[in-house]
Structure formats: structure tokens, C-alpha cells
Scaffold this active site. Structure first.
Site: not given
Length: 293
Positions: A53, A163
Site C-alpha cells: 500500500r 476524519d
């Protein structure tokens, strides 16, 4: 951040082929860093996942290896934290996910709160903690706007959406969604609360300005200091704490309790539970908790 770790990723093979192998020392640092700043535990079985990732991030930063990335994190942790969190996780959300929560809000909680606050001139506040790409806070805004209309109330009502991921927050702020992502919205609500895109925006829909008025979107790391002081009538923290260890969950739940009104509500995700983690809440519904002290 409403996110979950990928269980597999083809980029791992690319990382090895490129010579970008995540060694023991660098993985140990990344594991400690992610736990300290994000509350996510990265066991050894996650090494290939993390390696795969982060390849895109190394390329974007024009770095030649994981050791250079680790040095970047050491030198300026805050600057890269959001990008790291986005790189190793995927945001999983949808409009009106776990519909029973919205039904409880619309049919029982909001009518009672609005009537109470109309008499006392108090504010009504809901926090979407881990709002991801915005579907949750905008769904909450639809329910809130409809409740305010039904009562004809001028109550000061707002939704805070936070967030950690900059990419997720960018999508939430834009408020533009593909028609495919709106499958959980009824035709009535879709026609009422979205503007259909045309031309370059064909196939997209934009949230109605009224919903934008109700939602404030801000970056926030749940493990760091919180600038808001509350109180909140409800906090939605769904599909976030499942990736935290027990001590992190306990600290977070107590912090939520400190920001909630007496009798305020905390909503968790379908696979999450507060069992054995806090004495500040009573279970009152399916993954619905009410502050009891």
C-alpha cells in the site's frame, strides 16, 4: 477514520520487484508509529499489506526506499500522518448504512430533542466521528433537515463531520457522488436532496446546499487533542474502533462520554461492541448506547 485494513494487495509484488522491500527495522517503526498516532495495530501478518500500500506513496514523494520514508516520518510526523493513514486503509461507507440507526434518530430522538431545545433555546449537535467520504454526515443531514421541517423549528442544529484522511475529507467537502454510490437513498430523497450533474458532471450528483449548511467538515485525529468542547446529543463512531486495541477503545469511549449530553447517544458499527469496555453507557438498542452517568 472510518477505515479498514486491506487483507491483500497486488502492489506487494510490485514493491518487491522494484526493490522496495520493507525490512524488519522499518516495519517495526511503522507499526509503532501507526499505533501511536492512529490506534491501529499492525501485526507481522500485515507487513506485505503495508509494503504494497505504501509503494504509491513512495513514488508520489519520489523516495528511493522505505528507509527514506521512515526518515520523513521522523522529521515531520504531522505533515505525513494523514497521507499514511489514507495509504494503508480503505474507506468503507455508504448512504444510510445500518438504516436502523437513522430510523431511531428520525422517529424517536430528533422529535424529542427538537421539542426540548425549542423550549430551552439549547443547541442540537451531532458528531460524525470518522466521517470518511461524507455519506454518513450527509445522510444524517437529510434526516435532520426533514425533522426540522416537520416541526417548523428554528433550533440551532449542526452536524460536525471529522476524519483523519485528507483524500476522504476532500471527497466529503466536494459533496459529489456517482449515481451508483447513491443506491441506499430513496428516490424521494434523491430528488429532494441532490442536484443532478450535467455536461462534465454527467453521472454525478451534488448534495443540496441545505445539507451543506448543516454539515461542518474538519480534519481530526481521534487519538490526539480535540478542539471541540461539546456537548453533543449524539456521536456516530461506526466501523472505526473495531481496529483499535482494548486500551485505545476504553480511552476513546470515556472521551466520548465526556463530550455527550447526559443521556446522549453513541452509535457504533454493526460488528462493534462496548461490552466490558466502559461503565458510562447503557446498551439501549442494536449497537446503540446511551450515556448513563
Amino acid at each position: 477514520m472510518a477505515a479498514r485494513m486491506h487483507e491483500d494487495d497486488s502492489c506487494g509484488a510490485v514493491a518487491i520487484a522494484s526493490g522496495w522491500s520493507l525490512g524488519d527495522k522499518d516495519f517495526a517503526f511503522l507499526s509503532d508509529f501507526v499505533y501511536k498516532h492512529c490506534g491501529i495495530v499492525l501485526g507481522e501478518h500485515k507487513r506485505q499489506l503495508v509494503q504494497g500500500r505504501l509503494v504509491r506513496r513512495l513514488r508520489a514523494l519520489r523516495l528511493d526506499g522505505f528507509d527514506a520514508y521512515v526518515n520523513l516520518l521522523r522529521s515531520d510526523p504531522d505533515a505525513e500522518l494523514g497521507e499514511l493513514a489514507s495509504a494503508i486503509s480503505t474507506n468503507v461507507t455508504s448512504f444510510f448504512r445500518e438504516m436502523h440507526h437513522y430510523d431511531l434518530l428520525a422517529n424517536e430522538l430528533l422529535p424529542s430533542w427538537i421539542e426540548q431545545k425549542k423550549r430551552s433555546s439549547d443547541r442540537l449537535r451531532i458528531w460524525s466521528a470518522g466521517c470518511s467520504t461524507g455519506e454518513e454526515p450527509y445522510a444524517l443531514a437529510m434526516v435532520l433537515a426533514e425533522a426540522l421541517e416537520r416541526t417548523g423549528s428554528k433550533v440551532d442544529a449542526r452536524i460536525l463531520a471529522t476524519d483523519l484522511s485528507p483524500q476522504a475529507l476532500g471527497t466529503a467537502r466536494a459533496g459529489m457522488y456517482s449515481l451508483e454510490r447513491m443506491s441506499g437513498i430513496s428516490d424521494e430523497r434523491r430528488n429532494r436532496w441532490f442536484l443532478k450533474g450535467e455536461g462534465a458532471y454527467e453521472g454525478l450528483a451534488c448534495v443540496h446546499p441545505r445539507l451543506r449548511e448543516l454539515v461542518t467538515i474538519q480534519p481530526l485525529n481521534l487519538l490526539h487533542e480535540w478542539p471541540m468542547r461539546g456537548p453533543f446529543d449524539a456521536i456516530f463512531c461506526r466501523n472505526v474502533v473495531i481496529y483499535f486495541d482494548k486500551p485505545t477503545k476504553q480511552r476513546l469511549f470515556e472521551r466520548y462520554a465526556g463530550l455527550l449530553e447526559q443521556g446522549g447517544y453513541l452509535f457504533l458499527g454493526h460488528s462493534e461492541s462496548m461490552y466490558g469496555l466502559s461503565d458510562s453507557f447503557d446498551l439501549v438498542g442494536r449497537t446503540v448506547y446511551r450515556k448513563c452517568k
